[in-house]
Scaffold this motif. Structure first.
Motif, PDB file in Angstrom:
ATOM      1  N   ARG A  70      -1.162 -12.160  -3.841  1.00 15.25           N
ATOM      2  CA  ARG A  70      -2.049 -11.424  -4.741  1.00 15.25           C
ATOM      3  C   ARG A  70      -1.805 -11.825  -6.190  1.00 15.25           C
ATOM      4  N   PRO A  71      -2.828 -11.648  -7.062  1.00 15.23           N
ATOM      5  CA  PRO A  71      -2.613 -11.953  -8.482  1.00 15.23           C
ATOM      6  C   PRO A  71      -1.553 -11.033  -9.093  1.00 15.23           C
ATOM      7  N   ALA A  72      -0.950 -11.488 -10.187  1.00 10.68           N
ATOM      8  CA  ALA A  72       0.144 -10.755 -10.825  1.00 10.68           C
ATOM      9  C   ALA A  72      -0.251  -9.322 -11.179  1.00 10.68           C
ATOM     10  N   GLU A  73      -1.491  -9.121 -11.661  1.00 10.76           N
ATOM     11  CA  GLU A  73      -1.906  -7.763 -12.061  1.00 10.76           C
ATOM     12  C   GLU A  73      -1.950  -6.838 -10.841  1.00 10.76           C
ATOM     13  N   ALA A  74      -2.421  -7.345  -9.706  1.00 14.56           N
ATOM     14  CA  ALA A  74      -2.508  -6.519  -8.489  1.00 14.56           C
ATOM     15  C   ALA A  74      -1.111  -6.159  -7.998  1.00 14.56           C
ATOM     16  N   ARG A  75      -0.183  -7.120  -8.115  1.00 15.16           N
ATOM     17  CA  ARG A  75       1.206  -6.860  -7.680  1.00 15.16           C
ATOM     18  C   ARG A  75       1.824  -5.774  -8.543  1.00 15.16           C
ATOM     19  N   LEU A  76       1.622  -5.896  -9.858  1.00 15.09           N
ATOM     20  CA  LEU A  76       2.202  -4.902 -10.766  1.00 15.09           C
ATOM     21  C   LEU A  76       1.573  -3.527 -10.521  1.00 15.09           C
ATOM     22  N   ALA A  77       0.254  -3.509 -10.272  1.00 17.93           N
ATOM     23  CA  ALA A  77      -0.423  -2.229 -10.003  1.00 17.93           C
ATOM     24  C   ALA A  77       0.140  -1.590  -8.731  1.00 17.93           C
ATOM     25  N   LEU A  78       0.446  -2.411  -7.733  1.00 16.20           N
ATOM     26  CA  LEU A  78       1.026  -1.881  -6.494  1.00 16.20           C
ATOM     27  C   LEU A  78       2.390  -1.240  -6.770  1.00 16.20           C
ATOM     28  N   ILE A  79       3.225  -1.958  -7.548  1.00 12.89           N
ATOM     29  CA  ILE A  79       4.569  -1.436  -7.866  1.00 12.89           C
ATOM     30  C   ILE A  79       4.435  -0.130  -8.662  1.00 12.89           C
ATOM     31  N   GLU A  80       3.538  -0.123  -9.640  1.00 17.55           N
ATOM     32  CA  GLU A  80       3.323   1.088 -10.463  1.00 17.55           C
ATOM     33  C   GLU A  80       2.879   2.249  -9.576  1.00 17.55           C
ATOM     34  N   GLY A  81       1.897   1.984  -8.690  1.00 22.23           N
ATOM     35  CA  GLY A  81       1.354   3.035  -7.824  1.00 22.23           C
ATOM     36  C   GLY A  81       2.410   3.594  -6.885  1.00 22.23           C
ATOM     37  N   ALA A  82       3.279   2.716  -6.392  1.00 14.89           N
ATOM     38  CA  ALA A  82       4.349   3.168  -5.494  1.00 14.89           C
ATOM     39  C   ALA A  82       5.363   3.995  -6.280  1.00 14.89           C
ATOM     40  N   LEU A  83       5.772   3.503  -7.465  1.00 16.61           N
ATOM     41  CA  LEU A  83       6.779   4.220  -8.261  1.00 16.61           C
ATOM     42  C   LEU A  83       6.263   5.583  -8.704  1.00 16.61           C
ATOM     43  N   ASP A  84       4.969   5.691  -8.926  1.00 20.30           N
ATOM     44  CA  ASP A  84       4.378   6.991  -9.305  1.00 20.30           C
ATOM     45  C   ASP A  84       4.558   8.028  -8.205  1.00 20.30           C
ATOM     46  N   ARG A  85       4.769   7.561  -6.970  1.00 18.05           N
ATOM     47  CA  ARG A  85       4.890   8.488  -5.829  1.00 18.05           C
ATOM     48  C   ARG A  85       6.336   8.746  -5.422  1.00 18.05           C
ATOM     49  N   ILE A  86       7.278   8.141  -6.144  1.00 11.60           N
ATOM     50  CA  ILE A  86       8.692   8.267  -5.764  1.00 11.60           C
ATOM     51  C   ILE A  86       9.382   9.293  -6.654  1.00 11.60           C
ATOM     52  N   LEU A  87      10.251  10.101  -6.052  1.00 11.31           N
ATOM     53  CA  LEU A  87      11.008  11.108  -6.801  1.00 11.31           C
ATOM     54  C   LEU A  87      11.921  10.422  -7.825  1.00 11.31           C
ATOM     55  N   PRO A  88      12.251  11.111  -8.934  1.00  7.18           N
ATOM     56  CA  PRO A  88      13.115  10.510  -9.953  1.00  7.18           C
ATOM     57  C   PRO A  88      14.405   9.971  -9.334  1.00  7.18           C
ATOM     58  N   GLY A  89      14.764   8.762  -9.725  1.00  9.51           N
ATOM     59  CA  GLY A  89      15.998   8.139  -9.222  1.00  9.51           C
ATOM     60  C   GLY A  89      15.772   7.324  -7.953  1.00  9.51           C
ATOM     61  N   GLY A  90      14.647   7.538  -7.291  1.00  9.95           N
ATOM     62  CA  GLY A  90      14.361   6.814  -6.048  1.00  9.95           C
ATOM     63  C   GLY A  90      13.876   5.390  -6.330  1.00  9.95           C
ATOM     64  N   ALA A  91      13.820   4.574  -5.276  1.00  9.16           N
ATOM     65  CA  ALA A  91      13.479   3.163  -5.466  1.00  9.16           C
ATOM     66  C   ALA A  91      12.380   2.697  -4.520  1.00  9.16           C
ATOM     67  N   LEU A  92      11.685   1.668  -4.988  1.00  8.91           N
ATOM     68  CA  LEU A  92      10.792   0.895  -4.116  1.00  8.91           C
ATOM     69  C   LEU A  92      11.606  -0.291  -3.613  1.00  8.91           C
ATOM     70  N   VAL A  93      11.714  -0.409  -2.297  1.00  6.57           N
ATOM     71  CA  VAL A  93      12.495  -1.481  -1.670  1.00  6.57           C
ATOM     72  C   VAL A  93      11.504  -2.547  -1.204  1.00  6.57           C
ATOM     73  N   GLN A  94      11.691  -3.778  -1.676  1.00  7.10           N
ATOM     74  CA  GLN A  94      10.737  -4.854  -1.355  1.00  7.10           C
ATOM     75  C   GLN A  94      11.515  -6.105  -0.982  1.00  7.10           C
ATOM     76  N   PHE A  95      11.092  -6.798   0.068  1.00  4.97           N
ATOM     77  CA  PHE A  95      11.777  -8.070   0.344  1.00  4.97           C
ATOM     78  C   PHE A  95      10.885  -9.229  -0.082  1.00  4.97           C
ATOM     79  N   SER A  96      11.532 -10.357  -0.323  1.00  7.69           N
ATOM     80  CA  SER A  96      10.766 -11.574  -0.592  1.00  7.69           C
ATOM     81  C   SER A  96      11.603 -12.775  -0.154  1.00  7.69           C
ATOM     82  N   TYR A  97      10.905 -13.882   0.053  1.00  9.44           N
ATOM     83  CA  TYR A  97      11.602 -15.110   0.440  1.00  9.44           C
ATOM     84  C   TYR A  97      11.950 -15.976  -0.776  1.00  9.44           C
ATOM     85  N   GLY A  98      11.386 -15.629  -1.930  1.00 10.63           N
ATOM     86  CA  GLY A  98      11.600 -16.448  -3.127  1.00 10.63           C
ATOM     87  C   GLY A  98      12.966 -16.210  -3.740  1.00 10.63           C
TER      88      GLY A  98
END
Ligand SMILES: C[S@@+](CC[C@H](N)C(=O)[O-])C[C@H]1O[C@@H](n2cnc3c(N)ncnc32)[C@H](O)[C@@H]1O
Length: 191
Positions: free
Chosen positions: A125-153
């Protein structure tokens, strides 16, 4: 555990939809466990899983101590959704687009979440879509919690946003084909 049938199923899906599927085979047990280990098992709050596929990370979350009923799994592929429903009793399987959580998550499952665990193929996905996904996920996480993501890079699929989002490497899993890194995204605390 991921059986031979899952590898064949996953490979066929990748042949038909390579960009959407994002990998030729399901994640190995070591990677799935490394991701699940980042989730607070004892929390009473739910956990959002994005792109569960055939369910190796779902299985690792349950093995880690997250009750199936606490897991909300958002998957685009209807065949994978049917498999997840059949395989993981109690897990809330939601068929839809993880890049549009506002549309996809039904009432009652909108959060907040103790953590979000994502296996989505972000780099397609384009960089803006990736950042929007991370933002949207973090908006749903309780304070101190994390978004866990794997990558091969070698580096994180979305860079840190100074003053807003931090990213740290939680694990490097050599025992995966290909080797993968586990990243933790968090909201930066304001001082
Ligand atoms: C790389 S696979 C990972 C599957 C599994 N979690 C694993 O680790 O083996 C990515 C998964 O994300 C799903 N996916 C891709 N784009 C999606 C989207 N926009 N919304 C929901 N799921 C998506 C694919 O169908 C696939 O099952």
């Amino acid at each position: 555990m991921t059986g031979a049938a899952d590898y064949i199923r996953f490979f066929r899906t990748w042949l038909a939809k390579p960009v959407l599927t994002g990998a030729v085979s399901p994640s190995g047990r070591a990677l799935a466990r490394a991701m699940a280990a980042q989730v607070p098992a004892a929390s009473a709050w739910p956990v959002l899983e994005l792109g569960p596929g055939t369910g190796p990370v779902t299985a690792a979350l349950i093995e880690h101590g997250v009750a199936a009923e606490r897991i909300v799994a958002v998957e685009f592929n209807p065949d994978f959704c049917a498999l997840l429903v059949q395989r993981y009793r109690g897990v809330n399987v939601v068929e839809g687009d993880a890049y549009d959580l506002a549309m996809t998550l039904p009432p009652g499952l909108t959060g907040p979440y103790a953590a979000v665990v994502s296996s989505l193929p972000l780099l397609t996905r384009p960089a803006e879509a990736r950042l929007a996904l991370i933002e949207g996920a973090l908006d749903r996480i309780l304070p101190g919690g994390a978004l866990v993501q794997f990558s091969y890079g070698l580096g994180p699929p979305v860079k840190a946003q100074p003053g807003s989002i931090s990213v740290t490497q939680a694990a490097f899993v050599l025992a995966n084909l290909p080797p993968a890194r586990v990243w933790l995204y968090r909201r930066e605390r304001r001082r």
